[in-house]
Design a protein around this motif. Structure first.
Motif, PDB file in Angstrom:
ATOM      1  N   PRO A  37      51.764  -0.661  69.212  1.00  0.00           N
ATOM      2  CA  PRO A  37      52.352   0.259  68.231  1.00  0.00           C
ATOM      3  C   PRO A  37      51.467   0.522  67.009  1.00  0.00           C
ATOM      4  N   ALA A  38      50.814  -0.505  66.496  1.00  0.00           N
ATOM      5  CA  ALA A  38      49.963  -0.310  65.317  1.00  0.00           C
ATOM      6  C   ALA A  38      48.780   0.600  65.650  1.00  0.00           C
ATOM      7  N   ALA A  39      48.200   0.414  66.823  1.00  0.00           N
ATOM      8  CA  ALA A  39      47.076   1.258  67.240  1.00  0.00           C
ATOM      9  C   ALA A  39      47.544   2.695  67.474  1.00  0.00           C
ATOM     10  N   VAL A  40      48.731   2.853  68.047  1.00  0.00           N
ATOM     11  CA  VAL A  40      49.286   4.201  68.256  1.00  0.00           C
ATOM     12  C   VAL A  40      49.469   4.909  66.917  1.00  0.00           C
ATOM     13  N   GLN A  41      50.005   4.202  65.939  1.00  0.00           N
ATOM     14  CA  GLN A  41      50.214   4.813  64.615  1.00  0.00           C
ATOM     15  C   GLN A  41      48.890   5.204  63.968  1.00  0.00           C
ATOM     16  N   ARG A  42      47.881   4.365  64.127  1.00  0.00           N
ATOM     17  CA  ARG A  42      46.559   4.672  63.581  1.00  0.00           C
ATOM     18  C   ARG A  42      45.966   5.910  64.255  1.00  0.00           C
ATOM     19  N   LEU A  43      46.089   5.983  65.573  1.00  0.00           N
ATOM     20  CA  LEU A  43      45.579   7.150  66.304  1.00  0.00           C
ATOM     21  C   LEU A  43      46.351   8.417  65.942  1.00  0.00           C
ATOM     22  N   LEU A  44      47.662   8.295  65.766  1.00  0.00           N
ATOM     23  CA  LEU A  44      48.464   9.453  65.357  1.00  0.00           C
ATOM     24  C   LEU A  44      48.051   9.950  63.975  1.00  0.00           C
ATOM     25  N   LEU A  45      47.791   9.025  63.071  1.00  0.00           N
ATOM     26  CA  LEU A  45      47.324   9.415  61.738  1.00  0.00           C
ATOM     27  C   LEU A  45      45.993  10.149  61.824  1.00  0.00           C
ATOM     28  N   MET A  46      45.080   9.621  62.620  1.00  0.00           N
ATOM     29  CA  MET A  46      43.786  10.287  62.814  1.00  0.00           C
ATOM     30  C   MET A  46      43.979  11.682  63.403  1.00  0.00           C
ATOM     31  N   ALA A  47      44.839  11.778  64.401  1.00  0.00           N
ATOM     32  CA  ALA A  47      45.069  13.058  65.074  1.00  0.00           C
ATOM     33  C   ALA A  47      45.691  14.075  64.120  1.00  0.00           C
ATOM     34  N   ARG A  48      46.663  13.654  63.319  1.00  0.00           N
ATOM     35  CA  ARG A  48      47.298  14.566  62.358  1.00  0.00           C
ATOM     36  C   ARG A  48      46.289  15.091  61.348  1.00  0.00           C
ATOM     37  N   LYS A  49      45.486  14.183  60.796  1.00  0.00           N
ATOM     38  CA  LYS A  49      44.484  14.594  59.805  1.00  0.00           C
ATOM     39  C   LYS A  49      43.451  15.527  60.422  1.00  0.00           C
ATOM     40  N   LEU A  50      43.010  15.196  61.630  1.00  0.00           N
ATOM     41  CA  LEU A  50      42.021  16.038  62.288  1.00  0.00           C
ATOM     42  C   LEU A  50      42.596  17.419  62.605  1.00  0.00           C
ATOM     43  N   TYR A  51      43.824  17.462  63.106  1.00  0.00           N
ATOM     44  CA  TYR A  51      44.427  18.759  63.439  1.00  0.00           C
ATOM     45  C   TYR A  51      44.557  19.633  62.195  1.00  0.00           C
ATOM     46  N   ARG A  52      45.004  19.037  61.106  1.00  0.00           N
ATOM     47  CA  ARG A  52      45.126  19.790  59.851  1.00  0.00           C
ATOM     48  C   ARG A  52      43.763  20.311  59.396  1.00  0.00           C
ATOM     49  N   PHE A  53      42.751  19.457  59.454  1.00  0.00           N
ATOM     50  CA  PHE A  53      41.406  19.833  59.008  1.00  0.00           C
ATOM     51  C   PHE A  53      40.814  20.914  59.908  1.00  0.00           C
ATOM     52  N   MET A  54      40.977  20.771  61.225  1.00  0.00           N
ATOM     53  CA  MET A  54      40.394  21.779  62.122  1.00  0.00           C
ATOM     54  C   MET A  54      41.128  23.111  62.014  1.00  0.00           C
ATOM     55  N   THR A  55      42.398  23.079  61.633  1.00  0.00           N
ATOM     56  CA  THR A  55      43.120  24.330  61.398  1.00  0.00           C
ATOM     57  C   THR A  55      42.558  25.029  60.169  1.00  0.00           C
ATOM     58  N   ILE A  56      42.278  24.248  59.130  1.00  0.00           N
ATOM     59  CA  ILE A  56      41.669  24.809  57.916  1.00  0.00           C
ATOM     60  C   ILE A  56      40.303  25.408  58.232  1.00  0.00           C
ATOM     61  N   LEU A  57      39.540  24.775  59.108  1.00  0.00           N
ATOM     62  CA  LEU A  57      38.214  25.269  59.486  1.00  0.00           C
ATOM     63  C   LEU A  57      38.293  26.520  60.359  1.00  0.00           C
ATOM     64  N   ALA A  58      39.329  26.608  61.182  1.00  0.00           N
ATOM     65  CA  ALA A  58      39.459  27.745  62.090  1.00  0.00           C
ATOM     66  C   ALA A  58      39.704  29.051  61.341  1.00  0.00           C
TER      67      ALA A  58
END
Length: 142
Positions: A37-58
């Protein structure tokens, strides 16, 4: 001179957006395999931040691309069928970007039904699309 600046920043934002399109599905591969669960939460946080950032870049990537096409006339007129193929790929990439967001929401809700193998194949889509776009823009086959 303005054309060259617009083109330079268009390429910069495209490269940056694609970095996200390449990496986010790789995070999905790891999420699909992870049980802790802790690793899943860390990966989800990374994914959320990356998705937001790549949307800003797009957004500027697309705006600058439209500026090149509509403002400077790149790919307009007869003998520019390559631009139609490129624009089709761009629309598909926007859909892919949106699909990544939908998949992220499923992971966040604990509703992912896909395997890590599926995500490994899904991860190859932007590579193929990038290859097609590069061929269209550089070779201009039609």
């Amino acid at each position: 001179m303005l054309y060259l600046w617009v083109k330079t920043f268009h390429l910069l934002f495209i490269i940056s957006w694609f970095a996200g399109l390449f990496y986010l599905p790789r995070i999905f591969v790891n999420l699909a395999m992870e049980q802790e669960p802790a690793a899943v939460q860390r990966l989800l946080l990374m994914a959320r931040k990356l998705y937001r950032f790549m949307t800003i870049l797009a957004v500027p990537a697309l705006v600058l691309g439209l500026t090149l096409w509509l403002g400077f006339g790149v790919g307009r007129g007869p003998g520019n069928g390559w631009m139609h193929a490129k624009l089709t790929c761009v629309i598909l990439l926007i859909g892919y970007h949106h699909a990544c967001g939908s998949l992220l929401k499923k992971f966040e809700a604990g509703q992912n039904q896909r395997s890590h193998v599926w995500f490994r194949w899904f991860n190859e889509v932007p590579v193929i699309m990038m290859l097609i776009v590069l061929i269209m823009v550089v070779v201009k086959p039609f």
